[in-house]
Design a protein around this motif. Structure first.
Motif, PDB file in Angstrom:
ATOM      1  N   HIS A 270      37.107  34.672  39.686  1.00  0.00           N
ATOM      2  CA  HIS A 270      37.895  33.450  39.458  1.00  0.00           C
ATOM      3  C   HIS A 270      39.357  33.791  39.641  1.00  0.00           C
ATOM      4  O   HIS A 270      40.012  34.244  38.713  1.00  0.00           O
ATOM      5  N   GLY A 271      39.858  33.605  40.892  1.00  0.00           N
ATOM      6  CA  GLY A 271      41.203  34.056  41.191  1.00  0.00           C
ATOM      7  C   GLY A 271      41.242  35.578  41.122  1.00  0.00           C
ATOM      8  O   GLY A 271      40.429  36.254  41.734  1.00  0.00           O
ATOM      9  N   ASN A 272      42.159  36.116  40.347  1.00  0.00           N
ATOM     10  CA  ASN A 272      42.219  37.566  40.155  1.00  0.00           C
ATOM     11  C   ASN A 272      41.627  37.950  38.806  1.00  0.00           C
ATOM     12  O   ASN A 272      41.945  38.993  38.232  1.00  0.00           O
ATOM     13  N   LYS A 273      40.728  37.092  38.287  1.00  0.00           N
ATOM     14  CA  LYS A 273      40.040  37.380  37.039  1.00  0.00           C
ATOM     15  C   LYS A 273      38.543  37.280  37.283  1.00  0.00           C
ATOM     16  O   LYS A 273      38.099  36.937  38.379  1.00  0.00           O
ATOM     17  N   THR A 274      37.785  37.586  36.251  1.00  0.00           N
ATOM     18  CA  THR A 274      36.345  37.407  36.335  1.00  0.00           C
ATOM     19  C   THR A 274      35.874  36.586  35.148  1.00  0.00           C
ATOM     20  O   THR A 274      36.458  36.615  34.071  1.00  0.00           O
ATOM     21  N   VAL A 275      34.794  35.877  35.372  1.00  0.00           N
ATOM     22  CA  VAL A 275      34.056  35.186  34.318  1.00  0.00           C
ATOM     23  C   VAL A 275      32.716  35.879  34.211  1.00  0.00           C
ATOM     24  O   VAL A 275      31.997  36.022  35.210  1.00  0.00           O
ATOM     25  N   ILE A 276      32.361  36.339  33.000  1.00  0.00           N
ATOM     26  CA  ILE A 276      31.124  37.062  32.789  1.00  0.00           C
ATOM     27  C   ILE A 276      30.163  36.178  31.994  1.00  0.00           C
ATOM     28  O   ILE A 276      30.462  35.785  30.862  1.00  0.00           O
ATOM     29  N   LEU A 277      29.013  35.847  32.584  1.00  0.00           N
ATOM     30  CA  LEU A 277      28.041  34.984  31.913  1.00  0.00           C
ATOM     31  C   LEU A 277      26.702  35.710  31.776  1.00  0.00           C
ATOM     32  O   LEU A 277      26.371  36.584  32.542  1.00  0.00           O
TER      33      LEU A 277
END
Length: 277
Positions: A270-277
């Motif tokens: 997500h952009g320069n981040k991550t979403v961890i699910l």
């Protein structure tokens, strides 16, 4: 019964979960696990769902596209082991830990090969029955060496590439060949402590926390989206050698955790981040 992981990245809208569930039900598919997240700042919706049943992939993706906002990203991956190639140089601690976890069945992966730029790790790798290839960079231009590395990696068609302390800076050409496929580990001192012997530098500054960061590799050196991090506390009694030992332990744990998250399709960029699910 086959299991699949459904990944959805789209703009948020009312009724998304209902509409997705309705499509899955209409296709006689069972939801075994489900996780969702909405980023209110960017109005983005993320969903990871494990489904089981007889999947007609083309029909399912078509029907999901019909009920989701335009430009939605949908992935449907069969829940199977991912093909992986590991790149290494000389250090054993991270690579050895991954190989032990692999042999013990902890990793949902099929490690196809280890490729290194030195011969030092051949004996270690071959003890695990994994092919080892050395492509020396001695006397070669960086681009020429990378061309050989890319050619060798492509033989295995990996879904993921893990840098197990592969001590060479990758060019944009290499990164561009494997977008969102390369996982790296480094000590968390960067950029505060860069260059030779960061643990010695940290010891001289009297740091109280050391750690490690696992991230995607991008064209921005050591600035790719972060997947996993951890720290360990130290104090004045630690020598820089003690700090290095503690740091290496953290590196092993952080890399294996990030690796498992990627193997389980739990990471959204997500952009320069991550979403961890």
């Amino acid at each position: 019964m086959d299991k699949y992981i459904l990944l959805i990245d789209t703009e948020d809208a009312k009724g998304l979960v209902y509409n997705i569930s309705k499509v899955l039900f209409a296709n006689n598919l069972n939801i075994e696990q489900n996780a969702e997240y909405v980023d209110s700042e960017t109005n983005k919706f993320f969903m990871r769902t494990i489904i089981s049943g007889n999947v007609s992939k083309n029909i399912l993706l078509k029907e999901l596209n019909e009920v989701l906002p335009p430009n939605a990203e949908i992935k449907l991956n069969k829940k199977t082991k991912k093909d992986v190639v590991i790149l290494a140089t000389k250090e054993t601690h991270v690579l050895g830990d991954l190989l032990i976890r692999y042999i013990d069945g902890e990793l949902n992966a099929d490690i196809k090969a280890v490729i290194a730029n030195h011969e030092d790790l051949r004996d270690l790798v071959e003890k695990f029955g994994i092919p080892f290839t050395c492509i020396s960079a001695e006397g070669m231009e960086r681009e020429a060496h990378e061309d050989l590395m890319i050619e060798e990696i492509n033989k295995y068609e990996p879904e993921l590439i893990v840098l197990a302390k592969y001590m060479r800076i990758l060019t944009s050409k290499f990164v561009g060949n494997f977008p969102k496929k390369v996982l790296n580990i480094h000590h968390s001192f960067l950029p505060a402590f860069i260059g030779a012997n960061p643990y010695k530098q940290a010891h001289q500054r009297g740091v109280k926390i050391i750690g490690a960061t696992a991230h995607y590799v991008t064209n921005d050196l050591d600035e790719g989206p972060i997947i996993s991090q951890d720290v360990v506390r130290v104090d004045h009694s630690y020598s820089w050698q003690d700090m290095r030992k503690a740091g290496r332990n953290v590196e092993k744990i952080v890399l294996s955790n990030a690796f498992q998250l990627l193997l389980d399709d739990k990471v959204f960029v997500h952009g320069n981040k991550t979403v961890i699910l």
